[in-house]
Design a protein around this motif. Structure first.
Motif, short mmCIF file in Angstrom:
data_model
loop_
_atom_site.label_atom_id
_atom_site.label_comp_id
_atom_site.label_asym_id
_atom_site.label_seq_id
_atom_site.Cartn_x
_atom_site.Cartn_y
_atom_site.Cartn_z
N LYS A 42 0.83 -1.20 0.00
CA LYS A 42 0.00 0.00 0.00
C LYS A 42 0.86 1.26 0.00
CE LYS A 42 -3.76 2.18 2.54
NZ LYS A 42 -4.64 2.10 3.72
N ASN A 43 1.93 1.26 0.80
CA ASN A 43 2.84 2.40 0.83
C ASN A 43 3.55 2.58 -0.51
OD1 ASN A 43 2.19 3.05 3.45
ND2 ASN A 43 3.86 1.86 4.32
N ALA A 44 3.95 1.47 -1.13
CA ALA A 44 4.62 1.56 -2.43
C ALA A 44 3.68 2.10 -3.50
CB ALA A 44 5.16 0.19 -2.83
N ARG A 45 2.43 1.64 -3.50
CA ARG A 45 1.46 2.16 -4.48
C ARG A 45 1.19 3.63 -4.27
NH1 ARG A 45 -2.84 -2.86 -4.58
NH2 ARG A 45 -1.62 -4.16 -6.00
N ARG A 46 1.10 4.07 -3.02
CA ARG A 46 0.91 5.49 -2.74
C ARG A 46 2.09 6.30 -3.25
NH1 ARG A 46 0.98 5.96 2.91
NH2 ARG A 46 -0.99 4.87 2.96
N LYS A 47 3.29 5.80 -3.04
CA LYS A 47 4.49 6.51 -3.51
C LYS A 47 4.53 6.55 -5.03
CE LYS A 47 9.45 6.66 -2.77
NZ LYS A 47 10.58 6.06 -2.09
N ILE A 48 4.12 5.47 -5.69
CA ILE A 48 4.10 5.45 -7.15
C ILE A 48 3.10 6.47 -7.68
CG2 ILE A 48 3.38 4.05 -9.14
CD1 ILE A 48 4.67 1.65 -7.71
N ARG A 49 1.91 6.53 -7.08
CA ARG A 49 0.91 7.52 -7.51
C ARG A 49 1.43 8.93 -7.33
NH1 ARG A 49 -3.46 4.21 -5.09
NH2 ARG A 49 -2.82 5.23 -3.18
#
Length: 106
Positions: free
Chosen positions: A72-79
């Motif tokens: 979830k943290n990685a997806r937030r950072k990617i967005r």
């Protein structure tokens, strides 16, 4: 399907341990850290297997939750990085068009 087979294997092992333990009515003394107790082989086998199974699922669940939080943290950072890249592209395009317009006026 894989998890179902693993669960099925664990249940089969549990049933086999109860079957083998029930045919042996011997009472044994089990020493654990704080005290000791007299248990039949079948009840001791079943309870230790159950405790190990539950402990294993709890540990696996903790690692699964840790992976979910990390994802979830990685997806937030990617967005966030994609939106930052999109705004940078828009500003660079507008700067290049402004530069091209100013050169054409000269």
């Amino acid at each position: 399907m894989k998890y179902f087979l693993i669960l099925l294997l664990a249940i089969v092992i549990f049933i086999i341990s109860i079957t083998l333990g029930s045919s042996n009515d011997q009472v044994i003394t089990f020493n654990y850290l704080i005290a000791q107790g007299d248990f039949s082989v079948s009840s001791l086998l079943a309870s230790l297997f159950g405790a190990g199974f539950i402990l294993g699922w709890l540990i696996a669940g903790l690692f699964y939750l840790k992976a979910l939080v990390s994802l979830k943290n990685a997806r937030r950072k990617i967005r966030r990085l994609e939106s930052q890249l999109a705004t940078d592209d828009k500003t660079s395009i507008s700067e290049s068009t402004d530069l091209a317009m100013s050169k054409s006026k000269d």
